[in-house]
Design an enzyme around this catalytic site. Structure first.
Site, PDB file in Angstrom:
ATOM      1  N   HIS A 125      -1.511   0.154 -10.095  1.00 31.25           N
ATOM      2  CA  HIS A 125      -2.099  -0.815  -9.149  1.00 31.25           C
ATOM      3  C   HIS A 125      -2.688  -2.012  -9.902  1.00 31.25           C
ATOM      4  CE1 HIS A 125      -4.110  -1.311  -4.939  1.00 31.25           C
ATOM      5  NE2 HIS A 125      -3.863  -2.477  -5.498  1.00 31.25           N
ATOM      6  N   ARG A 173       0.855  -1.184   0.000  1.00 37.09           N
ATOM      7  CA  ARG A 173       0.000   0.000   0.000  1.00 37.09           C
ATOM      8  C   ARG A 173       0.893   1.236   0.000  1.00 37.09           C
ATOM      9  NH1 ARG A 173      -3.357  -2.771  -1.682  1.00 37.09           N
ATOM     10  NH2 ARG A 173      -5.312  -3.399  -0.739  1.00 37.09           N
TER      11      ARG A 173
HETATM   12  C1  OXD Z   1      -5.483  -6.395  -3.123  1.00 33.69           C
HETATM   13  C2  OXD Z   1      -5.010  -5.430  -4.134  1.00 33.69           C
HETATM   14  O1  OXD Z   1      -5.372  -6.098  -1.932  1.00 33.69           O
HETATM   15  O2  OXD Z   1      -5.205  -5.683  -5.338  1.00 33.69           O
HETATM   16  O3  OXD Z   1      -5.986  -7.462  -3.511  1.00 33.69           O
HETATM   17  O4  OXD Z   1      -4.432  -4.398  -3.780  1.00 33.69           O
END
Ligand code: OXD
Length: 313
Positions: free
Chosen positions: A276, A228
């Site tokens: 992402h 993250r």
């Molecule tokens: C997840 C993501 O947590 O794709 O699956 O970030």
């Protein structure tokens, strides 16, 4: 008089489009909707969600399951308007893990083979010979040894990399060296050439990659963040890259997503950005477990892969 049918709310802005229809086909006993407009809240018995707006589920007092369509649950943890007592489950899916491991392997190989420097040389029309090195000469340090972290570590080992692991609490018998906690972090950092961040974001991991961490990194170390954005202190990262402490960063996750236009990361010569998309869920493999979990919850049984909201993952 016909019985009122249960509703399943599906909300996932980034999933493949077929998810909603696949759910409707696999759960014919539900009305599957992607909007609560015109739906009596007490009819909604299950929610299958990814990155929904906070407060969306607040009025759903008869909800029996919140099934997250991904591995990370931080957006649910951050929602302070959840209906109380509803179990939250995350996805643990072999194809999600495989997809993530392939991304990490691709980026680790690129960094190990100094692809960003070769790319820069090409753009400048310079022939820059960099002799290839054996992967065992690069220690990839995987931070976060949950399902995804372990799959990545094993994939990297299979490619011949030296692998070290770090987690907040000790994880014995993994088949590769691993360290834990604040004490273990310094020793871990003495070994690592390429960091892979796969930690959940919690108050304990927020900005774990800060100035102190980066000052301890080996000169020229590289970083792959697939966890993250909040795991990294952005200012400290740019300073470390500009000051040659860190060689390159591959970022797939950001504090704000989509990464805003004009953000300084976009044009930084030592940052590679992906949107992402390091991994993602695929109904072909994940639908069966989502359906089984919904049915389990409705039958009053314990759903699988439950999240501890107080722990944050
Ligand atoms: C997840 C993501 O947590 O794709 O699956 O970030």
């Amino acid at each position: 008089m016909s019985a009122v049918r249960n509703v399943l709310l599906f909300h996932s802005p980034t999933s493949v489009r077929s998810w909603r229809d696949d759910l409707a086909r696999a759960l014919p006993e539900f009305d599957v909707v992607d909007s609560l407009d015109g739906i009596a809240p007490e009819r909604v018995a299950a929610a299958v969600v990814w990155r929904y707006p906070p407060g969306l589920l607040q009025s759903l007092t008869r909800l029996r399951l919140i099934q997250v369509l991904g591995a990370g649950v931080d957006h649910v943890v951050a929602d302070d308007r959840l209906p109380p007592g509803v179990p939250v489950a995350r996805l643990v899916d072999e194809s999600l893990s495989r997809c993530m491991s392939l991304y990490v392997a691709m980026q680790a190989i690129a960094l190990h083979r100094r692809e960003p420097e070769l790319r820069r040389a090409q753009l400048e029309g310079r022939w820059t010979y960099i002799h290839p090195r054996h992967p065992s000469k690069t220690c990839v340090g995987v931070m976060g040894l949950g399902v995804l972290g372990l799959d990545c570590a094993r994939t990297l080992l299979g490619l011949g990399f030296t692998v070290a692991g770090w987690s907040r609490t000790p994880k014995p018998d993994l088949g590769f060296p691993s360290l834990a906690g604040g004490d273990g972090l310094e020793e871990f950092q003495r070994q690592v050439d390429c960091y892979v961040l796969l930690l959940p974001i919690t108050p304990a991991t927020e900005r774990i990659v800060d100035r102190t961490f980066l000052a301890r990194a080996k000169p020229g170390a590289t970083l792959i963040n697939v966890g993250r954005g909040g795991l990294v202190d952005d200012d400290a990262l740019v300073e470390a890259l500009d000051g040659d402490r860190l060689g390159h960063a591959v970022l797939d996750v950001f504090r704000t997503e989509p990464l805003p236009a004009g953000h300084r990361f976009w044009r930084h010569p030592r940052i590679t950005i992906t949107p992402h998309n390091s991994s993602g869920t695929d109904p072909a493999t994940a639908l069966v477990q989502v359906v089984a979990n919904v049915r389990r919850a409705l039958a009053g049984e314990r759903p699988e892969n439950l999240v501890d909201l107080s722990r944050g993952y």
